[in-house]
Design an enzyme around this catalytic site. Structure first.
Site, PDB file in Angstrom:
ATOM      1  N   THR A  50      41.261  50.344  43.087  1.00 45.71           N
ATOM      2  CA  THR A  50      41.960  49.103  43.445  1.00 45.71           C
ATOM      3  C   THR A  50      41.820  48.721  44.918  1.00 45.71           C
ATOM      4  O   THR A  50      41.707  49.592  45.792  1.00 45.71           O
ATOM      5  CB  THR A  50      43.467  49.264  43.133  1.00 45.71           C
ATOM      6  OG1 THR A  50      44.219  48.241  43.797  1.00 45.71           O
ATOM      7  CG2 THR A  50      44.017  50.607  43.599  1.00 45.71           C
TER       8      THR A  50
ATOM      9  N   GLU B  78      44.170  47.873  46.610  1.00 49.05           N
ATOM     10  CA  GLU B  78      45.342  48.423  47.304  1.00 49.05           C
ATOM     11  C   GLU B  78      44.963  49.623  48.172  1.00 49.05           C
ATOM     12  O   GLU B  78      45.694  49.999  49.075  1.00 49.05           O
ATOM     13  CB  GLU B  78      46.419  48.832  46.293  1.00 49.05           C
ATOM     14  CG  GLU B  78      47.185  47.678  45.702  1.00 49.05           C
ATOM     15  CD  GLU B  78      48.035  46.933  46.724  1.00 49.05           C
ATOM     16  OE1 GLU B  78      48.954  47.545  47.269  1.00 49.05           O
ATOM     17  OE2 GLU B  78      47.758  45.747  46.988  1.00 49.05           O
TER      18      GLU B  78
ATOM     19  N   TYR C  41      51.816  54.084  44.903  1.00 43.96           N
ATOM     20  CA  TYR C  41      50.774  53.689  43.942  1.00 43.96           C
ATOM     21  C   TYR C  41      49.393  53.818  44.583  1.00 43.96           C
ATOM     22  O   TYR C  41      48.480  54.444  44.025  1.00 43.96           O
ATOM     23  CB  TYR C  41      51.015  52.238  43.489  1.00 43.96           C
ATOM     24  CG  TYR C  41      49.838  51.602  42.779  1.00 43.96           C
ATOM     25  CD1 TYR C  41      49.563  51.884  41.442  1.00 43.96           C
ATOM     26  CD2 TYR C  41      48.988  50.706  43.445  1.00 43.96           C
ATOM     27  CE1 TYR C  41      48.487  51.302  40.788  1.00 43.96           C
ATOM     28  CE2 TYR C  41      47.919  50.120  42.805  1.00 43.96           C
ATOM     29  CZ  TYR C  41      47.664  50.417  41.473  1.00 43.96           C
ATOM     30  OH  TYR C  41      46.591  49.847  40.844  1.00 43.96           O
TER      31      TYR C  41
ATOM     32  N   LYS D 181      46.288  56.312  43.713  1.00 51.11           N
ATOM     33  CA  LYS D 181      44.971  55.775  43.363  1.00 51.11           C
ATOM     34  C   LYS D 181      43.894  56.280  44.343  1.00 51.11           C
ATOM     35  O   LYS D 181      42.718  56.331  43.990  1.00 51.11           O
ATOM     36  CB  LYS D 181      45.012  54.246  43.344  1.00 51.11           C
ATOM     37  CG  LYS D 181      45.733  53.655  42.127  1.00 51.11           C
ATOM     38  CD  LYS D 181      44.843  53.715  40.884  1.00 51.11           C
ATOM     39  CE  LYS D 181      45.448  52.947  39.715  1.00 51.11           C
ATOM     40  NZ  LYS D 181      44.580  52.914  38.538  1.00 51.11           N
TER      41      LYS D 181
HETATM   42  P1  NDP Z   1      48.750  46.942  33.077  1.00 56.63           P
HETATM   43  O1  NDP Z   1      49.990  47.370  33.763  1.00 56.63           O
HETATM   44  O2  NDP Z   1      48.722  45.627  32.365  1.00 56.63           O
HETATM   45  O3  NDP Z   1      48.336  48.061  31.994  1.00 56.63           O
HETATM   46  C1  NDP Z   1      48.498  49.426  32.260  1.00 56.63           C
HETATM   47  C2  NDP Z   1      48.242  50.196  30.988  1.00 56.63           C
HETATM   48  O4  NDP Z   1      48.451  51.586  31.250  1.00 56.63           O
HETATM   49  C3  NDP Z   1      49.195  49.847  29.835  1.00 56.63           C
HETATM   50  O5  NDP Z   1      48.480  49.920  28.636  1.00 56.63           O
HETATM   51  C4  NDP Z   1      50.222  50.963  29.905  1.00 56.63           C
HETATM   52  O6  NDP Z   1      50.872  51.200  28.688  1.00 56.63           O
HETATM   53  C5  NDP Z   1      49.309  52.127  30.269  1.00 56.63           C
HETATM   54  N1  NDP Z   1      50.015  53.269  30.818  1.00 56.63           N
HETATM   55  C6  NDP Z   1      50.967  53.307  31.767  1.00 56.63           C
HETATM   56  N2  NDP Z   1      51.359  54.562  31.998  1.00 56.63           N
HETATM   57  C7  NDP Z   1      50.626  55.356  31.175  1.00 56.63           C
HETATM   58  C8  NDP Z   1      50.595  56.737  30.912  1.00 56.63           C
HETATM   59  N3  NDP Z   1      51.388  57.582  31.561  1.00 56.63           N
HETATM   60  N4  NDP Z   1      49.725  57.202  29.986  1.00 56.63           N
HETATM   61  C9  NDP Z   1      48.917  56.355  29.317  1.00 56.63           C
HETATM   62  N5  NDP Z   1      48.913  55.021  29.506  1.00 56.63           N
HETATM   63  C10 NDP Z   1      49.765  54.537  30.431  1.00 56.63           C
HETATM   64  O7  NDP Z   1      47.576  47.034  34.142  1.00 56.63           O
HETATM   65  P2  NDP Z   1      46.216  46.167  34.240  1.00 56.63           P
HETATM   66  O8  NDP Z   1      45.642  46.021  32.895  1.00 56.63           O
HETATM   67  O9  NDP Z   1      46.475  44.981  35.094  1.00 56.63           O
HETATM   68  O10 NDP Z   1      45.309  47.153  35.111  1.00 56.63           O
HETATM   69  C11 NDP Z   1      44.472  48.138  34.496  1.00 56.63           C
HETATM   70  C12 NDP Z   1      44.155  49.228  35.504  1.00 56.63           C
HETATM   71  O11 NDP Z   1      43.486  48.677  36.619  1.00 56.63           O
HETATM   72  C13 NDP Z   1      45.382  49.949  36.076  1.00 56.63           C
HETATM   73  O12 NDP Z   1      45.000  51.289  36.291  1.00 56.63           O
HETATM   74  C14 NDP Z   1      45.628  49.249  37.394  1.00 56.63           C
HETATM   75  O13 NDP Z   1      46.294  50.124  38.290  1.00 56.63           O
HETATM   76  C15 NDP Z   1      44.206  48.953  37.818  1.00 56.63           C
HETATM   77  N6  NDP Z   1      44.007  47.776  38.648  1.00 56.63           N
HETATM   78  C16 NDP Z   1      44.489  46.567  38.253  1.00 56.63           C
HETATM   79  C17 NDP Z   1      44.218  45.430  38.978  1.00 56.63           C
HETATM   80  C18 NDP Z   1      44.723  44.089  38.587  1.00 56.63           C
HETATM   81  O14 NDP Z   1      44.726  43.188  39.434  1.00 56.63           O
HETATM   82  N7  NDP Z   1      45.119  43.871  37.330  1.00 56.63           N
HETATM   83  C19 NDP Z   1      43.367  45.494  40.197  1.00 56.63           C
HETATM   84  C20 NDP Z   1      42.865  46.829  40.486  1.00 56.63           C
HETATM   85  C21 NDP Z   1      43.177  47.906  39.731  1.00 56.63           C
HETATM   86  P3  NDP Z   1      52.138  50.292  28.196  1.00 56.63           P
HETATM   87  O15 NDP Z   1      51.532  49.041  27.630  1.00 56.63           O
HETATM   88  O16 NDP Z   1      52.781  51.164  27.193  1.00 56.63           O
HETATM   89  O17 NDP Z   1      52.973  50.051  29.415  1.00 56.63           O
HETATM   90  P1  GDR Z   2      49.917  43.652  43.884  1.00 57.33           P
HETATM   91  O1  GDR Z   2      50.429  42.544  42.857  1.00 57.33           O
HETATM   92  O2  GDR Z   2      51.029  44.355  44.561  1.00 57.33           O
HETATM   93  O3  GDR Z   2      48.882  42.988  44.752  1.00 57.33           O
HETATM   94  O4  GDR Z   2      49.242  44.712  42.885  1.00 57.33           O
HETATM   95  P2  GDR Z   2      51.795  41.741  42.758  1.00 57.33           P
HETATM   96  O5  GDR Z   2      51.495  40.547  41.954  1.00 57.33           O
HETATM   97  O6  GDR Z   2      52.920  42.617  42.320  1.00 57.33           O
HETATM   98  O7  GDR Z   2      52.099  41.321  44.284  1.00 57.33           O
HETATM   99  C1  GDR Z   2      51.212  40.485  45.014  1.00 57.33           C
HETATM  100  C2  GDR Z   2      51.894  40.045  46.305  1.00 57.33           C
HETATM  101  O8  GDR Z   2      52.947  39.146  45.994  1.00 57.33           O
HETATM  102  C3  GDR Z   2      54.080  39.501  46.776  1.00 57.33           C
HETATM  103  N1  GDR Z   2      55.301  39.028  46.114  1.00 57.33           N
HETATM  104  C4  GDR Z   2      55.789  39.453  44.947  1.00 57.33           C
HETATM  105  N2  GDR Z   2      55.312  40.348  44.049  1.00 57.33           N
HETATM  106  C5  GDR Z   2      56.029  40.549  42.915  1.00 57.33           C
HETATM  107  N3  GDR Z   2      55.544  41.416  41.969  1.00 57.33           N
HETATM  108  N4  GDR Z   2      57.183  39.905  42.661  1.00 57.33           N
HETATM  109  C6  GDR Z   2      57.719  38.988  43.538  1.00 57.33           C
HETATM  110  O9  GDR Z   2      58.757  38.408  43.293  1.00 57.33           O
HETATM  111  C7  GDR Z   2      56.974  38.745  44.727  1.00 57.33           C
HETATM  112  N5  GDR Z   2      57.153  37.919  45.779  1.00 57.33           N
HETATM  113  C8  GDR Z   2      56.135  38.092  46.615  1.00 57.33           C
HETATM  114  C9  GDR Z   2      54.001  41.015  46.895  1.00 57.33           C
HETATM  115  O10 GDR Z   2      54.819  41.478  47.956  1.00 57.33           O
HETATM  116  C10 GDR Z   2      52.513  41.192  47.107  1.00 57.33           C
HETATM  117  O11 GDR Z   2      52.191  41.044  48.443  1.00 57.33           O
HETATM  118  C11 GDR Z   2      48.425  44.279  41.813  1.00 57.33           C
HETATM  119  C12 GDR Z   2      48.565  45.300  40.668  1.00 57.33           C
HETATM  120  O12 GDR Z   2      47.890  44.793  39.542  1.00 57.33           O
HETATM  121  C13 GDR Z   2      47.956  46.630  41.054  1.00 57.33           C
HETATM  122  O13 GDR Z   2      47.944  47.488  39.917  1.00 57.33           O
HETATM  123  C14 GDR Z   2      46.531  46.404  41.543  1.00 57.33           C
HETATM  124  O14 GDR Z   2      45.972  47.612  41.943  1.00 57.33           O
HETATM  125  C15 GDR Z   2      46.498  45.381  42.679  1.00 57.33           C
HETATM  126  O15 GDR Z   2      47.081  44.182  42.221  1.00 57.33           O
HETATM  127  C16 GDR Z   2      45.082  45.076  43.135  1.00 57.33           C
END
Ligand code: NDP
Ligand code: GDR
Length: 356
Positions: free
Chosen positions: A134, A136, A158, A162
């Site tokens: 990520t 992050e 987190y 990662k």
């Molecule tokens: P989501 O939160 O939508 O999905 C996470 C998935 O992981 C869900 O299926 C969840 O299950 C499962 N999960 C959580 N804990 C466990 C566990 N202990 N064992 C097995 N499965 C588990 O995330 P995204 O699809 O957005 O992201 C996918 C991956 O990519 C994650 O690893 C995230 O950290 C990473 N990532 C995401 C980004 C983004 O912008 N979306 C950017 C960069 C990295 P359940 O449905 O039951 O909660």
């Molecule tokens: P992020 O996503 O932390 O970048 O992680 P998120 O959408 O939670 O936050 C993005 C930015 O928005 C600001 N923010 C808020 N965020 C949330 N959730 N709720 C609020 O009310 C709010 N107001 C402002 C946050 O402070 C932050 O700066 C996501 C996840 O998908 C990770 O798993 C992944 O690795 C990274 O993106 C890339």
């Protein structure tokens, strides 16, 4: 068609569901690991799941958890995947400050458990492993834009978890010759993005306010900037990373950065509302330019102990070596998400990537 078999952790998440759909389209047999939950948690994959009692299917769901090593070993042994995509994670940055130990267990050690499962079963030479790394990791990056060579500075439990997952993936590649690769993905969103991430929180609120079901949207730091793309583009990139001739680490990003504030303005514009900002700091309010109603307020509860202020990715390596580039821009993404939440609010059902 292909005889490739994929195993996806986190298949019930945003990316897992998009990836499963892509791999099924590409002819794969797809096994997904879902967690046991007291209520249904398979909504995102319900439209591609076919009851095996009814007819042939190439999509299978198995119970499992990244905190359970024996379960992971057994699932890898039984499903014999040619590709493993480790997308499962406690993926919420703010929640990781509340549950740091669990986040480390699932996100850091979970990755190790999966890599060890491959090694224990002596599949190092036959399995390709993708790790969901990520942006992050860059956290308080001193360099903009961020690329594969930018130093990491994680800013949350987190991101620290990662970071371990990133390096253990690199280490297993170097130590055991495994095809293990990291995708360093910048934020990517979609109509099925989790409801507590900021983009989806905004688009749901815009739809609810439009229908008169909600008055105000409460947010934290609206000046944070992110490089936001569409999940559909990014799962294509994950797949390409594993099809490359050598295992390597790649940034996937759009190369554009926008603030949460801009996201709010564009999202409300989809329903014909113009936001005017008044006041400062925690007293800042986003007001409807026509009605004067306070639509957006700041709630410090959403501030993070340490924030990531600015992310902007340079995906030129992925473009040059994988031929990958994003196709959905920022405006298009915001529009798609708001329109989907408006359709949902009007009773639409999600099917095959859209509302019907
Ligand atoms: P989501 O939160 O939508 O999905 C996470 C998935 O992981 C869900 O299926 C969840 O299950 C499962 N999960 C959580 N804990 C466990 C566990 N202990 N064992 C097995 N499965 C588990 O995330 P995204 O699809 O957005 O992201 C996918 C991956 O990519 C994650 O690893 C995230 O950290 C990473 N990532 C995401 C980004 C983004 O912008 N979306 C950017 C960069 C990295 P359940 O449905 O039951 O909660
Ligand atoms: P992020 O996503 O932390 O970048 O992680 P998120 O959408 O939670 O936050 C993005 C930015 O928005 C600001 N923010 C808020 N965020 C949330 N959730 N709720 C609020 O009310 C709010 N107001 C402002 C946050 O402070 C932050 O700066 C996501 C996840 O998908 C990770 O798993 C992944 O690795 C990274 O993106 C890339």
């Amino acid at each position: 068609m292909t005889d490739k078999v994929a195993l996806i952790t986190g298949v019930t998440g945003q990316d897992g569901a998009y990836l499963a759909q892509l791999l099924l389209q590409n002819g794969y047999v797809v096994h997904g690991i879902k967690r046991r939950s007291s209520s249904f948690n398979t909504e995102r994959v319900d439209d591609i799941y076919v009851d095996p009692h009814e007819r042939d299917t190439r999509f299978f769901l198995h119970y499992g958890d990244l905190t359970d090593a024996t379960n992971l070993i057994r699932l890898v042994q039984e499903t014999r995947p040619s590709e493993i995509y480790n997308l499962g994670a406690q993926s919420h940055v703010q929640v990781s400050f509340e549950t740091p130990e669990y986040t480390g267990n699932s996100d850091a050690l979970g990755t190790l458990r999966l890599l060890e499962a491959i090694r224990i079963l002596r599949l190092e030479k036959s399995v390709r492993f993708y790790q969901a790394s990520t942006s992050e990791l860059y956290g308080k990056a001193q360099q903009v834009p961020q690329s594969e060579t930018t130093p990491f500075h994680p800013r949350s439990p987190y991101a620290a978890a990662k970071l371990y997952a990133y390096w253990i993936t690199v280490n297993y590649r170097e130590a055991y010759g495994m095809f293990a690769a990291n995708g360093i993905l910048f934020n990517h969103e979609s109509p099925t993005r989790g409801e507590t991430f900021v983009t989806r929180k905004i688009t749901r609120a815009v739809a609810a306010i439009d229908r008169g079901l909600q008055e105000t949207l409460y947010l934290g730091n609206i000046d944070a900037r992110r490089d936001w793309g569409h999940a559909r583009d990014y799962v294509e990139g994950m797949w390409r990373i594993l099809q490359h001739d050598v295992p390597d680490d790649f940034v996937l990003a759009t190369g554009e950065t926008h603030s949460v504030r801009e996201f709010v303005e564009l999202a409300f514009a989809q329903t014909g509302r113009t936001i005017r900002w008044q006041g400062q700091g925690v007293d800042e309010v986003g007001v409807d330019a026509d009605s004067g109603a306070a639509l957006v307020r700041i709630d410090p509860r959403y501030f993070r102990p340490t924030e990531v202020d600015l992310l902007l990715g340079d995906a030129s390596k992925a473009k040059a070596r994988l031929g990958w580039t994003h196709t959905v821009g920022f405006r298009e993404l915001v529009a798609e998400m708001v329109q989907a939440d408006l359709a949902r609010a009007a009773g639409g059902k999600w099917h095959s990537g859209r509302f019907v």
